[in-house]
Write a protein that holds these residues in place. Structure first.
Motif, PDB file in Angstrom:
ATOM      1  N   LYS A   1      37.420   5.396  17.735  1.00 42.18           N
ATOM      2  CA  LYS A   1      37.737   5.937  16.421  1.00 42.18           C
ATOM      3  C   LYS A   1      37.363   5.007  15.270  1.00 42.18           C
ATOM      4  CE  LYS A   1      41.686   8.985  17.441  1.00 42.18           C
ATOM      5  NZ  LYS A   1      41.265  10.087  16.552  1.00 42.18           N
ATOM      6  N   LEU A   2      37.446   3.674  15.507  1.00 43.39           N
ATOM      7  CA  LEU A   2      37.469   2.742  14.380  1.00 43.39           C
ATOM      8  C   LEU A   2      36.328   1.740  14.329  1.00 43.39           C
ATOM      9  CD1 LEU A   2      41.289   1.860  14.498  1.00 43.39           C
ATOM     10  CD2 LEU A   2      40.160   3.598  13.082  1.00 43.39           C
ATOM     11  N   THR A   3      35.475   1.663  15.358  1.00 41.54           N
ATOM     12  CA  THR A   3      34.416   0.658  15.349  1.00 41.54           C
ATOM     13  C   THR A   3      33.576   0.764  14.080  1.00 41.54           C
ATOM     14  OG1 THR A   3      34.256   0.465  17.751  1.00 41.54           O
ATOM     15  CG2 THR A   3      32.294  -0.104  16.491  1.00 41.54           C
ATOM     16  N   GLY A   4      33.367  -0.381  13.431  1.00 44.92           N
ATOM     17  CA  GLY A   4      32.601  -0.410  12.190  1.00 44.92           C
ATOM     18  C   GLY A   4      33.444  -0.212  10.949  1.00 44.92           C
ATOM     19  N   THR A   5      34.763  -0.100  11.111  1.00 49.07           N
ATOM     20  CA  THR A   5      35.662   0.075   9.966  1.00 49.07           C
ATOM     21  C   THR A   5      36.578  -1.142   9.837  1.00 49.07           C
ATOM     22  OG1 THR A   5      37.554   1.073  11.124  1.00 49.07           O
ATOM     23  CG2 THR A   5      35.705   2.528  10.565  1.00 49.07           C
ATOM     24  N   PRO A   6      37.163  -1.355   8.664  1.00 47.74           N
ATOM     25  CA  PRO A   6      38.091  -2.480   8.488  1.00 47.74           C
ATOM     26  C   PRO A   6      39.313  -2.412   9.393  1.00 47.74           C
ATOM     27  CG  PRO A   6      37.383  -1.613   6.363  1.00 47.74           C
ATOM     28  CD  PRO A   6      36.903  -0.645   7.400  1.00 47.74           C
ATOM     29  N   LEU A   7      39.625  -1.227   9.904  1.00 43.70           N
ATOM     30  CA  LEU A   7      40.815  -1.067  10.725  1.00 43.70           C
ATOM     31  C   LEU A   7      40.645  -1.588  12.146  1.00 43.70           C
ATOM     32  CD1 LEU A   7      42.018   2.490   9.617  1.00 43.70           C
ATOM     33  CD2 LEU A   7      43.292   0.354   9.375  1.00 43.70           C
ATOM     34  N   MET A   8      39.417  -1.896  12.552  1.00 40.05           N
ATOM     35  CA  MET A   8      39.198  -2.323  13.931  1.00 40.05           C
ATOM     36  C   MET A   8      39.940  -3.632  14.225  1.00 40.05           C
ATOM     37  SD  MET A   8      37.867  -1.333  16.702  1.00 40.05           S
ATOM     38  CE  MET A   8      38.071  -2.165  18.282  1.00 40.05           C
ATOM     39  N   GLY A   9      39.854  -4.596  13.302  1.00 39.35           N
ATOM     40  CA  GLY A   9      40.558  -5.856  13.501  1.00 39.35           C
ATOM     41  C   GLY A   9      42.062  -5.676  13.506  1.00 39.35           C
ATOM     42  N   THR A  10      42.542  -4.766  12.651  1.00 41.89           N
ATOM     43  CA  THR A  10      43.972  -4.482  12.609  1.00 41.89           C
ATOM     44  C   THR A  10      44.436  -3.875  13.924  1.00 41.89           C
ATOM     45  OG1 THR A  10      43.774  -4.059  10.236  1.00 41.89           O
ATOM     46  CG2 THR A  10      45.785  -3.312  11.306  1.00 41.89           C
ATOM     47  N   SER A  11      43.608  -3.012  14.502  1.00 46.72           N
ATOM     48  CA  SER A  11      43.985  -2.389  15.771  1.00 46.72           C
ATOM     49  C   SER A  11      44.059  -3.416  16.889  1.00 46.72           C
ATOM     50  CB  SER A  11      42.999  -1.270  16.139  1.00 46.72           C
ATOM     51  OG  SER A  11      41.744  -1.792  16.538  1.00 46.72           O
ATOM     52  N   ALA A  12      43.169  -4.425  16.879  1.00 45.81           N
ATOM     53  CA  ALA A  12      43.211  -5.471  17.901  1.00 45.81           C
ATOM     54  C   ALA A  12      44.522  -6.256  17.807  1.00 45.81           C
ATOM     55  CB  ALA A  12      42.016  -6.412  17.751  1.00 45.81           C
ATOM     56  N   ALA A  13      44.935  -6.566  16.584  1.00 36.16           N
ATOM     57  CA  ALA A  13      46.193  -7.276  16.399  1.00 36.16           C
ATOM     58  C   ALA A  13      47.379  -6.398  16.800  1.00 36.16           C
ATOM     59  CB  ALA A  13      46.337  -7.716  14.944  1.00 36.16           C
ATOM     60  N   PHE A  14      47.319  -5.127  16.421  1.00 37.09           N
ATOM     61  CA  PHE A  14      48.405  -4.208  16.762  1.00 37.09           C
ATOM     62  C   PHE A  14      48.567  -4.084  18.271  1.00 37.09           C
ATOM     63  CE2 PHE A  14      49.920   0.058  17.826  1.00 37.09           C
ATOM     64  CZ  PHE A  14      51.098   0.117  17.098  1.00 37.09           C
ATOM     65  N   GLU A  15      47.449  -4.011  18.992  1.00 37.23           N
ATOM     66  CA  GLU A  15      47.514  -3.898  20.447  1.00 37.23           C
ATOM     67  C   GLU A  15      48.061  -5.167  21.081  1.00 37.23           C
ATOM     68  OE1 GLU A  15      47.122  -1.266  22.534  1.00 37.23           O
ATOM     69  OE2 GLU A  15      47.242  -0.308  20.579  1.00 37.23           O
ATOM     70  N   SER A  16      47.750  -6.308  20.506  1.00 39.07           N
ATOM     71  CA  SER A  16      48.310  -7.550  21.028  1.00 39.07           C
ATOM     72  C   SER A  16      49.817  -7.573  20.836  1.00 39.07           C
ATOM     73  CB  SER A  16      47.674  -8.759  20.345  1.00 39.07           C
ATOM     74  OG  SER A  16      48.225  -9.956  20.844  1.00 39.07           O
ATOM     75  N   VAL A  17      50.273  -7.134  19.662  1.00 37.89           N
ATOM     76  CA  VAL A  17      51.708  -7.068  19.408  1.00 37.89           C
ATOM     77  C   VAL A  17      52.376  -6.112  20.401  1.00 37.89           C
ATOM     78  CG1 VAL A  17      53.472  -6.343  17.756  1.00 37.89           C
ATOM     79  CG2 VAL A  17      51.493  -7.655  16.974  1.00 37.89           C
TER      80      VAL A  17
END
Length: 425
Positions: free
Chosen positions: A142-158
């Motif tokens: 859904k998010l590759t290439g968007t600013p939200l991709m990095g946020t999703s990586a952090a969210f998944e780690s949490v």
């Protein structure tokens, strides 16, 4: 199709914006339920087998067998999910897993020979659903290439670390307060129910065969050099989880307070979760590989004094500190997958990394168990130090492999080896 890499120099979108992504909640809620068993399996086996055999070495070995089996089979499951779809792999997998756990419980409680426990642990580990990688693959689709991709990586780690807070505490409480097998019973039920609910959300799963609907025969995420380096890094992280689980169990047993095991491990996991929350709110200007090279030495340093601590409060504080150092390494490792691996191999790549954590956890608990039985509960804490130190050596030696060729992102047109240069910061 080229993938644009987001420039992290701007403000990073928050978790609220991420969670407003269309369709996100349809896979997040069942995914959260189904991923709890990942943190319950090895400690549930450890506590059950230790109760029935009285040996930490045996318990660690059976638990490690399940962990090794999970690590070896998970990437193959990820590859099949990339090719045929997540539901096609997940539905039969969770049914097999529930049956294998039931068999393992029955054998352990009936006093079956050790070879039977080892044999039952293999399918129990091999069939463990890799929900975390599947959720990450859905975010990436859904998010590759968007600013939200990095946020999703952090969210998944949490989310992962919240799982490691709840899972071990729940399994320990059930095993010590209800019945030695109760932790594994809960693990099997959550796997079956959560896995089936997650598999039913077919609308958000990545398109089978990759973005373009095809997958080059024989292409594998493992052929990317950077993925192999990250596997070593995640093996070291797994040794921390395994060494801490075994050593905290033995330590609390040795002081006559087994009930506080879950609290001590929860403090360790809470530190990990807290650091993950913070990492997700920062707009980082440095590249993830540079952040990884900064975070991992801190993790090794934090594990150094564990073996010498005698005080419960101090051990809890040090466990919290170690946890704080794990999340940045996990987040940056998973974030690197976006730039190193093509979209049609990311589920496989994520399962290699998650499997590496499981394998490191299995090896860590086995070695720690032998050290505990031969020496003392404190010597098991040498495992996190040794595991992360070896992984750090590999990381520093092969760090250049974490940079995509030409600074670009791998694309999915011609298999793993093809890259298209794009702009990065």
């Amino acid at each position: 199709m080229a993938t644009t890499v987001h420039d992290d120099s701007g403000a990073r979108p928050g978790y609220g914006q991420l969670l407003r992504t269309r369709g996100a909640w349809t896979f997040l809620l069942p995914g959260f339920l189904a991923r709890q068993p990942f943190a319950m399996l090895t400690i549930g086996i450890l506590l059950l087998v230790q109760h029935t055999t009285g040996s930490y070495t045996t318990a660690g070995a059976v638990s490690a067998t399940a962990g090794v089996s999970m690590a070896l089979f998970a990437p193959q499951g990820g590859k099949l999910a990339d090719r045929f779809g997540q539901a096609a792999v997940l539905i039969p997998g969770v049914i097999i897993h529930a049956a294998a756990i039931s068999l393992l419980i029955s054998l352990a409680l009936s006093g079956a020979p050790l070879w039977a426990l080892f044999a039952a642990a293999v399918p129990a580990g091999a069939s463990t659903p890799q929900i975390g990688p599947m959720v990450r693959a859905r975010w990436a689709a859904k998010l590759t290439g968007t600013p939200l991709m990095g946020t999703s990586a952090a969210f998944e780690s949490v989310t992962d670390e919240f799982t490691f807070v709840i899972g071990p505490v729940l399994a320990t409480a059930l095993c010590t307060g209800v019945h030695p097998s109760a932790g594994l019973v809960a693990e099997a039920v959550l796997t079956l129910v959560g896995g089936l609910l997650f598999a039913a959300q077919r609308g958000t799963q990545p398109q089978p065969g990759g973005v373009a609907g095809t997958r080059e025969k024989g292409a594998s995420a493992l052929s990317v050099p950077g993925v192999r380096v990250l596997i070593c890094v995640f093996l070291g992280i797994g040794s921390v989880f395994g060494g801490m689980q075994m050593s905290l169990t033995a330590f609390t047993e040795s002081i006559g307070q087994p009930g506080i095991n879950g609290l001590l491990y929860g403090a360790f996991a809470a530190g990990n979760m807290g650091a993950g929350i913070v990492c997700g709110t920062v707009a980082w200007r440095s590249a993830p590989q540079r952040r990884l090279l900064f975070a991992y030495p801190l993790l090794t340093l934090a594990t150094t004094p564990l073996w010498s601590v005698q005080s419960v409060p101090l051990l809890g504080g040090l466990g919290l500190l170690v946890g704080l150092c794990i999340a940045p390494s996990l987040i940056n490792g998973y974030t690197l997958v976006e730039s190193l691996v093509p979209a049609n191999a990311r589920t496989e790549a994520f399962t290699w990394l998650t499997g590496a954590v499981g394998l490191g956890q299995a090896a860590g608990s086995t070695v720690a168990g032998r050290l505990v039985d031969k020496f003392s509960a404190h010597t098991g804490f040498l495992v996190p130090l040794g595991g992360t130190a070896l992984a750090l050596l590999v990381l520093l030696t092969l760090r250049k492999r974490l940079t995509p060729v030409g600074g670009g992102t791998v694309v999915a047109q011609r298999g793993v080896g093809h890259r298209d240069p794009v702009s990065v910061d």
